[in-house]
Design a protein around this motif. Structure first.
Motif, PDB file in Angstrom:
ATOM      1  N   TYR A  22      -9.559   8.200   1.493  1.00 50.88           N
ATOM      2  CA  TYR A  22      -9.279   9.631   1.572  1.00 50.88           C
ATOM      3  C   TYR A  22      -9.744  10.156   2.918  1.00 50.88           C
ATOM      4  N   THR A  23      -9.028  11.129   3.428  1.00 50.65           N
ATOM      5  CA  THR A  23      -9.560  11.839   4.576  1.00 50.65           C
ATOM      6  C   THR A  23     -10.692  12.735   4.084  1.00 50.65           C
ATOM      7  N   ASN A  24     -11.656  13.006   4.955  1.00 52.15           N
ATOM      8  CA  ASN A  24     -12.867  13.708   4.529  1.00 52.15           C
ATOM      9  C   ASN A  24     -12.578  15.076   3.912  1.00 52.15           C
ATOM     10  N   SER A  25     -11.585  15.760   4.425  1.00 54.85           N
ATOM     11  CA  SER A  25     -11.352  17.132   3.978  1.00 54.85           C
ATOM     12  C   SER A  25     -10.831  17.233   2.549  1.00 54.85           C
ATOM     13  N   VAL A  26     -10.395  16.126   1.961  1.00 60.63           N
ATOM     14  CA  VAL A  26      -9.872  16.192   0.587  1.00 60.63           C
ATOM     15  C   VAL A  26     -10.740  15.429  -0.404  1.00 60.63           C
ATOM     16  N   LYS A  27     -11.758  14.755   0.065  1.00 58.03           N
ATOM     17  CA  LYS A  27     -12.632  13.999  -0.841  1.00 58.03           C
ATOM     18  C   LYS A  27     -13.247  14.926  -1.881  1.00 58.03           C
ATOM     19  N   GLY A  28     -13.202  14.491  -3.129  1.00 56.26           N
ATOM     20  CA  GLY A  28     -13.743  15.291  -4.217  1.00 56.26           C
ATOM     21  C   GLY A  28     -12.759  16.298  -4.788  1.00 56.26           C
ATOM     22  N   ARG A  29     -11.642  16.507  -4.104  1.00 53.41           N
ATOM     23  CA  ARG A  29     -10.628  17.456  -4.574  1.00 53.41           C
ATOM     24  C   ARG A  29      -9.308  16.770  -4.917  1.00 53.41           C
ATOM     25  N   PHE A  30      -8.933  15.765  -4.155  1.00 56.72           N
ATOM     26  CA  PHE A  30      -7.671  15.055  -4.361  1.00 56.72           C
ATOM     27  C   PHE A  30      -7.950  13.674  -4.947  1.00 56.72           C
ATOM     28  N   THR A  31      -7.013  13.203  -5.781  1.00 52.16           N
ATOM     29  CA  THR A  31      -7.110  11.865  -6.346  1.00 52.16           C
ATOM     30  C   THR A  31      -5.763  11.178  -6.233  1.00 52.16           C
ATOM     31  N   ILE A  32      -5.761   9.994  -5.631  1.00 52.90           N
ATOM     32  CA  ILE A  32      -4.540   9.200  -5.525  1.00 52.90           C
ATOM     33  C   ILE A  32      -4.562   8.135  -6.612  1.00 52.90           C
ATOM     34  N   SER A  33      -3.403   7.894  -7.205  1.00 53.10           N
ATOM     35  CA  SER A  33      -3.289   6.853  -8.225  1.00 53.10           C
ATOM     36  C   SER A  33      -1.873   6.295  -8.176  1.00 53.10           C
ATOM     37  N   ARG A  34      -1.661   5.193  -8.863  1.00 58.41           N
ATOM     38  CA  ARG A  34      -0.342   4.580  -8.845  1.00 58.41           C
ATOM     39  C   ARG A  34      -0.035   3.967 -10.191  1.00 58.41           C
ATOM     40  N   ASP A  35       1.246   3.908 -10.496  1.00 52.28           N
ATOM     41  CA  ASP A  35       1.751   3.244 -11.697  1.00 52.28           C
ATOM     42  C   ASP A  35       2.752   2.208 -11.213  1.00 52.28           C
ATOM     43  N   ASN A  36       2.331   0.966 -11.161  1.00 52.66           N
ATOM     44  CA  ASN A  36       3.194  -0.076 -10.610  1.00 52.66           C
ATOM     45  C   ASN A  36       4.430  -0.312 -11.472  1.00 52.66           C
ATOM     46  N   ALA A  53       0.853  -1.178   0.000  1.00 49.56           N
ATOM     47  CA  ALA A  53       0.000   0.000   0.000  1.00 49.56           C
ATOM     48  C   ALA A  53       0.893   1.233   0.000  1.00 49.56           C
ATOM     49  N   MET A  54       0.428   2.272  -0.667  1.00 50.83           N
ATOM     50  CA  MET A  54       1.160   3.526  -0.681  1.00 50.83           C
ATOM     51  C   MET A  54       0.220   4.641  -0.270  1.00 50.83           C
ATOM     52  N   ALA A  55       0.740   5.594   0.451  1.00 55.86           N
ATOM     53  CA  ALA A  55      -0.122   6.613   1.045  1.00 55.86           C
ATOM     54  C   ALA A  55       0.547   7.973   1.050  1.00 55.86           C
ATOM     55  N   GLU A  78       0.228  17.726  14.197  1.00 58.10           N
ATOM     56  CA  GLU A  78       0.667  16.347  14.009  1.00 58.10           C
ATOM     57  C   GLU A  78       0.512  15.940  12.547  1.00 58.10           C
ATOM     58  N   ARG A  79       1.291  14.947  12.169  1.00 59.81           N
ATOM     59  CA  ARG A  79       1.171  14.402  10.823  1.00 59.81           C
ATOM     60  C   ARG A  79      -0.189  13.734  10.686  1.00 59.81           C
ATOM     61  N   GLU A  80      -0.858  13.996   9.561  1.00 55.96           N
ATOM     62  CA  GLU A  80      -2.199  13.451   9.373  1.00 55.96           C
ATOM     63  C   GLU A  80      -2.315  12.736   8.034  1.00 55.96           C
ATOM     64  N   PHE A  81      -3.217  11.775   8.020  1.00 57.50           N
ATOM     65  CA  PHE A  81      -3.476  10.979   6.831  1.00 57.50           C
ATOM     66  C   PHE A  81      -4.189  11.818   5.775  1.00 57.50           C
ATOM     67  N   VAL A  82      -3.817  11.606   4.501  1.00 57.80           N
ATOM     68  CA  VAL A  82      -4.476  12.280   3.393  1.00 57.80           C
ATOM     69  C   VAL A  82      -5.174  11.272   2.471  1.00 57.80           C
ATOM     70  N   ALA A  83      -4.416  10.301   1.964  1.00 55.72           N
ATOM     71  CA  ALA A  83      -4.976   9.334   1.023  1.00 55.72           C
ATOM     72  C   ALA A  83      -4.085   8.100   0.980  1.00 55.72           C
ATOM     73  N   ALA A  84      -4.685   6.967   0.625  1.00 51.30           N
ATOM     74  CA  ALA A  84      -3.922   5.727   0.510  1.00 51.30           C
ATOM     75  C   ALA A  84      -4.529   4.850  -0.562  1.00 51.30           C
ATOM     76  N   ILE A  85      -3.684   4.006  -1.147  1.00 55.53           N
ATOM     77  CA  ILE A  85      -4.128   3.117  -2.205  1.00 55.53           C
ATOM     78  C   ILE A  85      -3.385   1.795  -2.087  1.00 55.53           C
ATOM     79  N   SER A  86      -4.072   0.696  -2.327  1.00 55.11           N
ATOM     80  CA  SER A  86      -3.419  -0.611  -2.291  1.00 55.11           C
ATOM     81  C   SER A  86      -3.902  -1.457  -3.453  1.00 55.11           C
ATOM     82  N   LEU A  87      -3.157  -2.514  -3.756  1.00 56.09           N
ATOM     83  CA  LEU A  87      -3.597  -3.491  -4.730  1.00 56.09           C
ATOM     84  C   LEU A  87      -4.250  -4.677  -4.047  1.00 56.09           C
TER      85      LEU A  87
END
Length: 124
Positions: free
Chosen positions: A61-75, A33-35, A44-53
């Protein structure tokens, strides 16, 4: 040795966009997983987004970024991205990439490897 290197931070006006990248090396990350986390001054350090296979490709996503941020990955490139749109001054922070084996999680302590961070500053 696992290394994560973030890039793409910068200074942007409110309402603007940035895309962060995190390139991993030292192993194959296809089972990891990558985050993204962030830390603002004095907070304090806070969670933003995470993605796993594993687990069906879960994304969080944390609630404050939903609809604005998108996480993606290129394996193939061992790279994770964070597309940030409609940025707000409260998004200002150092953004960190992190990785762990297995499914995605949202707690700082769940992640083993961290990048050095990239500064994102959003002005009014």
């Amino acid at each position: 040795q696992v290394q994560l290197v973030e890039s793409g931070g910068g200074l942007v006006q409110a309402g603007g966009s940035l895309r962060l990248s995190c390139a991993g090396s030292g192993r194959t990350f296809s089972s990891h997983a990558m985050a993204w986390f962030r830390q603002a001054p004095g907070k304090e350090r806070e969670f933003v987004a995470a993605i796993s296979l594993l687990g069906g490709g879960t994304i969080y996503y944390t609630n404050s970024v939903k609809g604005r941020f998108t996480i993606s990955r290129d394996n193939a490139k061992n790279t994770v991205y964070l597309q940030m749109n409609s940025l707000k001054p409260e998004d200002t922070a150092v953004y960190y990439c992190a990785t762990k084996f297995g499914v995605a999680a949202t707690a700082v302590n769940d992640y083993v490897y961290w990048g050095q961070g990239t500064q994102v500053t959003v002005t009014v």
